[in-house]
Design a protein around this motif. Structure first.
Motif, PDB file in Angstrom:
ATOM      1  N   TYR A 104      43.548  34.865  54.579  1.00  0.00           N
ATOM      2  CA  TYR A 104      42.092  34.737  54.635  1.00  0.00           C
ATOM      3  C   TYR A 104      41.469  35.375  53.407  1.00  0.00           C
ATOM      4  CZ  TYR A 104      42.541  32.702  59.122  1.00  0.00           C
ATOM      5  OH  TYR A 104      42.877  31.822  60.114  1.00  0.00           O
ATOM      6  N   THR A 105      40.492  34.676  52.850  1.00  0.00           N
ATOM      7  CA  THR A 105      39.807  35.238  51.689  1.00  0.00           C
ATOM      8  C   THR A 105      38.333  34.902  51.757  1.00  0.00           C
ATOM      9  OG1 THR A 105      39.930  35.527  49.300  1.00  0.00           O
ATOM     10  CG2 THR A 105      40.117  33.278  50.110  1.00  0.00           C
ATOM     11  N   SER A 106      37.528  35.733  51.093  1.00  0.00           N
ATOM     12  CA  SER A 106      36.079  35.596  51.182  1.00  0.00           C
ATOM     13  C   SER A 106      35.556  34.542  50.236  1.00  0.00           C
ATOM     14  CB  SER A 106      35.423  36.921  50.826  1.00  0.00           C
ATOM     15  OG  SER A 106      35.859  37.904  51.717  1.00  0.00           O
TER      16      SER A 106
ATOM     17  N   ASP B 201      47.296  40.979  31.237  1.00  0.00           N
ATOM     18  CA  ASP B 201      46.057  40.852  32.012  1.00  0.00           C
ATOM     19  C   ASP B 201      46.069  39.458  32.626  1.00  0.00           C
ATOM     20  OD1 ASP B 201      43.521  40.561  32.989  1.00  0.00           O
ATOM     21  OD2 ASP B 201      42.501  40.794  31.065  1.00  0.00           O
ATOM     22  N   SER B 202      46.385  39.401  33.912  1.00  0.00           N
ATOM     23  CA  SER B 202      46.635  38.112  34.548  1.00  0.00           C
ATOM     24  C   SER B 202      45.459  37.701  35.417  1.00  0.00           C
ATOM     25  CB  SER B 202      47.890  38.216  35.413  1.00  0.00           C
ATOM     26  OG  SER B 202      47.765  39.295  36.304  1.00  0.00           O
ATOM     27  N   TRP B 203      44.887  36.559  35.092  1.00  0.00           N
ATOM     28  CA  TRP B 203      43.797  36.022  35.912  1.00  0.00           C
ATOM     29  C   TRP B 203      44.347  34.997  36.891  1.00  0.00           C
ATOM     30  CZ3 TRP B 203      42.338  30.939  36.556  1.00  0.00           C
ATOM     31  CH2 TRP B 203      41.256  30.754  37.435  1.00  0.00           C
ATOM     32  N   TRP B 204      44.023  35.189  38.148  1.00  0.00           N
ATOM     33  CA  TRP B 204      44.382  34.195  39.169  1.00  0.00           C
ATOM     34  C   TRP B 204      43.649  34.520  40.445  1.00  0.00           C
ATOM     35  CZ3 TRP B 204      48.187  35.562  43.184  1.00  0.00           C
ATOM     36  CH2 TRP B 204      48.713  36.850  43.049  1.00  0.00           C
ATOM     37  N   GLN B 205      43.930  33.791  41.519  1.00  0.00           N
ATOM     38  CA  GLN B 205      43.160  33.913  42.757  1.00  0.00           C
ATOM     39  C   GLN B 205      44.042  33.658  43.970  1.00  0.00           C
ATOM     40  OE1 GLN B 205      40.591  30.477  41.714  1.00  0.00           O
ATOM     41  NE2 GLN B 205      38.933  31.971  41.549  1.00  0.00           N
ATOM     42  N   THR B 206      43.562  34.067  45.150  1.00  0.00           N
ATOM     43  CA  THR B 206      44.263  33.741  46.390  1.00  0.00           C
ATOM     44  C   THR B 206      44.575  32.238  46.427  1.00  0.00           C
ATOM     45  OG1 THR B 206      43.028  35.496  47.489  1.00  0.00           O
ATOM     46  CG2 THR B 206      44.093  33.878  48.913  1.00  0.00           C
TER      47      THR B 206
ATOM     48  N   GLY C  16      35.045  29.208  40.732  1.00  0.00           N
ATOM     49  CA  GLY C  16      34.050  30.208  41.135  1.00  0.00           C
ATOM     50  C   GLY C  16      33.881  31.312  40.109  1.00  0.00           C
ATOM     51  N   ASP C  17      34.658  31.254  39.027  1.00  0.00           N
ATOM     52  CA  ASP C  17      34.551  32.256  37.963  1.00  0.00           C
ATOM     53  C   ASP C  17      33.887  31.654  36.728  1.00  0.00           C
ATOM     54  OD1 ASP C  17      35.725  34.790  38.758  1.00  0.00           O
ATOM     55  OD2 ASP C  17      37.618  33.717  38.922  1.00  0.00           O
ATOM     56  N   GLY C  18      33.264  32.542  35.947  1.00  0.00           N
ATOM     57  CA  GLY C  18      32.780  32.159  34.630  1.00  0.00           C
ATOM     58  C   GLY C  18      33.776  32.637  33.582  1.00  0.00           C
TER      59      GLY C  18
ATOM     60  N   TRP D  42      38.346  34.606  28.205  1.00  0.00           N
ATOM     61  CA  TRP D  42      37.797  35.900  28.616  1.00  0.00           C
ATOM     62  C   TRP D  42      37.055  35.653  29.923  1.00  0.00           C
ATOM     63  CZ3 TRP D  42      37.912  40.148  24.949  1.00  0.00           C
ATOM     64  CH2 TRP D  42      38.463  39.809  23.709  1.00  0.00           C
ATOM     65  N   ILE D  43      37.574  36.174  31.023  1.00  0.00           N
ATOM     66  CA  ILE D  43      36.943  35.927  32.322  1.00  0.00           C
ATOM     67  C   ILE D  43      35.720  36.826  32.436  1.00  0.00           C
ATOM     68  CG2 ILE D  43      37.285  35.907  34.836  1.00  0.00           C
ATOM     69  CD1 ILE D  43      39.243  34.053  33.256  1.00  0.00           C
ATOM     70  N   THR D  44      34.571  36.240  32.783  1.00  0.00           N
ATOM     71  CA  THR D  44      33.353  37.047  32.840  1.00  0.00           C
ATOM     72  C   THR D  44      33.000  37.471  34.261  1.00  0.00           C
ATOM     73  OG1 THR D  44      32.099  34.984  32.860  1.00  0.00           O
ATOM     74  CG2 THR D  44      32.357  36.079  30.730  1.00  0.00           C
TER      75      THR D  44
ATOM     76  N   LEU E  59      31.744  39.165  45.882  1.00  0.00           N
ATOM     77  CA  LEU E  59      31.782  40.449  45.185  1.00  0.00           C
ATOM     78  C   LEU E  59      33.232  40.834  44.915  1.00  0.00           C
ATOM     79  CD1 LEU E  59      29.233  42.548  47.281  1.00  0.00           C
ATOM     80  CD2 LEU E  59      28.801  41.037  45.344  1.00  0.00           C
ATOM     81  N   ASN E  60      33.419  41.631  43.888  1.00  0.00           N
ATOM     82  CA  ASN E  60      34.742  42.158  43.607  1.00  0.00           C
ATOM     83  C   ASN E  60      34.605  43.676  43.518  1.00  0.00           C
ATOM     84  OD1 ASN E  60      37.255  42.842  42.538  1.00  0.00           O
ATOM     85  ND2 ASN E  60      37.443  40.824  41.587  1.00  0.00           N
ATOM     86  N   VAL E  61      34.890  44.335  44.622  1.00  0.00           N
ATOM     87  CA  VAL E  61      34.680  45.779  44.734  1.00  0.00           C
ATOM     88  C   VAL E  61      36.039  46.455  44.690  1.00  0.00           C
ATOM     89  CG1 VAL E  61      33.714  47.620  46.158  1.00  0.00           C
ATOM     90  CG2 VAL E  61      32.633  45.362  46.146  1.00  0.00           C
TER      91      VAL E  61
ATOM     92  N   HIS F 264      38.820  44.328  45.426  1.00  0.00           N
ATOM     93  CA  HIS F 264      38.828  43.678  46.738  1.00  0.00           C
ATOM     94  C   HIS F 264      37.740  42.619  46.768  1.00  0.00           C
ATOM     95  CE1 HIS F 264      41.567  46.709  47.917  1.00  0.00           C
ATOM     96  NE2 HIS F 264      40.689  47.669  48.092  1.00  0.00           N
ATOM     97  N   ARG F 265      38.142  41.471  47.246  1.00  0.00           N
ATOM     98  CA  ARG F 265      37.200  40.363  47.254  1.00  0.00           C
ATOM     99  C   ARG F 265      36.410  40.349  48.554  1.00  0.00           C
ATOM    100  NH1 ARG F 265      39.531  34.349  46.039  1.00  0.00           N
ATOM    101  NH2 ARG F 265      37.809  33.245  46.992  1.00  0.00           N
ATOM    102  N   LEU F 266      35.091  40.349  48.462  1.00  0.00           N
ATOM    103  CA  LEU F 266      34.231  40.398  49.653  1.00  0.00           C
ATOM    104  C   LEU F 266      33.089  39.401  49.506  1.00  0.00           C
ATOM    105  CD1 LEU F 266      33.882  44.277  49.915  1.00  0.00           C
ATOM    106  CD2 LEU F 266      34.948  42.825  51.647  1.00  0.00           C
TER     107      LEU F 266
END
Ligand code: WTA
Length: 647
Positions: free
Chosen positions: A262-264, A410-415, A498-500, A510-512, A519-521, A524-526
């Motif tokens: 599950y992810t937000s 520096d690895s960019w990825w997502q659930t 969902g990312d810029g 360059w992920i902005t 949110l990324n707190v 943690h993705r919320l």
């Protein structure tokens, strides 16, 4: 090229997997001829039937049907365990390091096989069958990995719930996936405190709130006091005591689901992202090997939690598919003191370390103290994941932890992407602090503007991926329409992240950060919607709006605007109560940092909350509010600015 470039270290250019030239050649083939490229890569895994159909993917919004290796047959647990036994049965799979430095344990591949088989047989005894869902709510102990792999072994679909979630969040996830069994522990341990895991599950199940659950399987970890209900409760050790240490793996189709996580998202309740077996395992195995320049004697350590995707892909499936030795850490980086990471690196001779910017920033505040007196000479490669890493934190990580020797991946990825998408390859990619650099094999990133035009050359826009890759999520559990609406409707025929992002003149990315209401707190993705729904469930709150604001350590902090019901006195005590409420309703990670009481929220005449304005005020950038002429009542804004909390 800009001046701030870190070339591939001399020491990594010899005898490595991937040079600059091979990366380029392989990347070109992977995007120009994906069928041929991936047909070769399937050898990474052991198959009962090697796939002949490689890629069958359709991003069209009407259908959105994604299949990889669909006629292949395999078992993920076999690939992560059994195939290593012939030559490496005695090799350590997991060095477990407890919350307290006094607790540790090691698990060989042979033992891993034994434990996983016993539990797999135990789950069968509980009536779990291929395709059934099993919820896992566990602390960071090897039993968490046993549980995941035991499910994979018998073809059950695991759904791991982060150990920091509260009873309501547990119940929602169990019910959404109709899980049959939930696996937990009596208590977890974090920084010397205990976490009441079993009690949280009990509360989630109260009043028959989760009717699909037929058994609660509890691992005795701390021996802490737990309540017991003979109708559903089963001790792990009692269940498995008489189970055989052999369990034939189930033969699975490549497209059979392996897990739900599950992810937000921007709206509504968290989504159950579904990953399938073949493509996911192949891609996580391959990215692990290349990104960490993995060698068979390496000691690898990822500090994530199994409750997040990083804990699935780069603590469980990726490293174990490679037969790697890894450290599994129960605790937190700053306990008992800020040198814990360095001490663990020294203790096990860690060669590659994968952690999150929030941990790096927390240590960075202490200068060189976090490494004082520790030998970090074993480190070869550092990784970062979960949120953008600011150049200052990058430099500190490189200099103080990496001793100016180790490249930072520096690895960019997502659930949803299952594995790393954009990341440097240690032996092939020159680094720029703050940039995730270039795409992995098969990944075609692109930038789009708000109107749907693709941007060329150096540009900044919304990040999309133009074609499918093997570990892509296949659907949202039980709601394929939501899958299409979320990822394939912003721009037709591409996956919207969902990312810029910004692309520079060297084609580096360059992920902005998120461009939606996620949110990324602290990594943690919320979803703001989840926090808002927890807030309005409190009886003093009429309305709530949640936004993120820049926070030095957490990356983003949680800023809450709340309107009290008529007659309620909003004082400090109530603020405290609200913060506690969200902690309890959702999770401690969702605790609001700043709570601003207000008599109204800025809304358009049609009643829509203008979050853009709330974000600006929370960031203390209230001079640049932009157009406010569509507001129903512009005076609300003045009063919000007046009482703003982030100054
Ligand atoms: C963010 C975590 C910048 C991003 C693996 C993404 C990052 C979200 C990076 C996914 C990075 C992750 N640089 N941002 N290296 N890695 N993100 O699903 O906003 O928990 O969309 O997966 O984290 O978070 P998730």
């Amino acid at each position: 090229m800009s001046a701030n470039i870190y070339p591939v270290p001399e020491s990594l250019t010899q005898g490595t997997y991937l040079s600059e030239e091979t990366y380029k050649a392989m990347y070109d083939e992977s995007v120009n001829n994906p069928e041929a490229f991936w047909a070769k890569q399937v050898e990474e895994l052991d198959w009962y039937k090697t796939p002949t159909i490689i890629k069958n993917t359709d991003f069209s919004p009407e259908k959105c049907d994604i299949r990889w290796f669909e006629d292949g047959k395999l078992n993920a647990s076999y690939n992560c365990i059994d195939r290593h036994l012939k030559d490496h049965a005695k090799k350590v799979a997991i060095f477990w390091e407890g919350d307290s430095p006094e607790n540790s344990e090691k698990v060989t591949y042979q033992q891993l096989h034994y434990e996983v088989c016993k539990l797999a047989n135990g789950l069968k005894k509980l009536g779990v069958k291929k395709g059934d869902r099993v919820a896992i709510y566990m602390p960071m102990v090897p039993h968490a990995a046993y549980a995941m792999l035991a499910c994979a072994r018998i073809g059950a679909v695991h759904s791991v719930i982060f150990g920091g979630f509260s009873p309501n969040a547990i119940a929602d996830r169990i019910n959404n996936s109709d899980a049959k069994v939930v696996i937990t522990a009596d208590e977890g341990r974090r920084a010397g405190r205990s976490v009441p895991l079993k009690a949280n599950v009990d509360e989630a199940l109260l009043n028959n709130a989760c009717p699909s659950i037929t058994a609660v399987l509890t691992h005795k970890l701390t021996g802490g006091q737990v309540n017991w209900n003979d109708d559903v409760d089963v001790w792990w050790h009692e269940l498995t005591d008489e189970c055989s240490g052999q369990c034939e793996p189930e033969v699975m189709d490549a497209e059979d689901p392996l897990f739900i996580l599950y992810t937000s998202g921007s709206t509504g309740q968290p989504k159950g992202v579904v990953h399938t077996t073949g493509g996911y395992l192949l891609y996580t195995s391959l990215t692990f090997r290349y990104a960490f320049d993995y060698k068979p004697d390496d000691i690898y350590w990822c500090t994530a939690d199994v409750g997040w995707i990083t804990g699935h892909s780069y603590m469980t499936y990726g490293p174990l598919a490679n037969g790697a030795t890894q450290v599994f850490f129960e605790g937190v980086p700053t306990y008992p003191d800020i040198r814990r990471i360095a001490q663990v690196v020294e203790k096990y001779g860690v060669n590659s370390l994968y952690t999150a910017p929030t941990a790096i920033r927390a240590l960075m505040a202490h200068g060189e103290k976090p490494v004082e007196g520790c030998d970090l000479s074993s480190l070869r490669i550092l990784g970062s994941v979960g949120e953008p890493i600011n150049p200052e934190a990058w430099q500190w990580y490189h200099k103080v932890i990496g001793q100016s020797r180790c490249p930072i991946i520096d690895s960019w990825w997502q659930t949803e992407t299952g594995g790393m998408m954009i990341a440097p390859m240690p032996c092939a990619t020159a680094l720029k602090p703050g940039s995730a650099t270039r795409p992995f094999f098969g990944i075609q990133p692109a930038l789009f503007d708000a109107e749907g035009n693709e941007l060329e050359d150096a540009a900044e826009g919304n990040l999309v991926i133009k074609d499918s890759w093997p570990s892509q999520a296949r659907t949202v559990y039980g709601d394929h329409k939501r899958f299409i609406d979320t990822y394939f409707s912003a721009y037709p025929n591409v996956y919207f992240t969902g990312d810029g992002a910004r692309r520079d003149t060297d084609d580096y990315y360059w992920i902005t950060g998120r461009v939606d209401d996620v949110l990324n707190v602290s990594g943690h993705r919320l979803g703001t919607a989840e926090i808002e729904s927890a807030l309005v469930s409190h009886n003093v709150i009429a309305e709530a709006a949640v936004v993120g604001y820049p926070h030095d350590i957490k990356g983003q902090g949680i800023y809450v605007y709340v309107t009290p019901n008529d007659g309620v006195v909003a004082d400090e005590a109530l603020t405290l109560e609200i913060r506690k409420w969200v902690r309890k309703e959702l999770s401690p990670i969702a605790t609001p940092d700043l709570v601003q009481w207000t008599n109204g929220l800025p809304k358009t005449r049609s009643g829509k909350i203008m979050r853009r304005i709330l974000r600006k005020i929370a960031a203390n950038e209230y001079e640049q509010l932009g157009d406010t002429s569509t507001l129903a009542d512009p005076t609300v804004v003045e009063s919000l600015i007046d009482k703003r909390l982030n100054r």
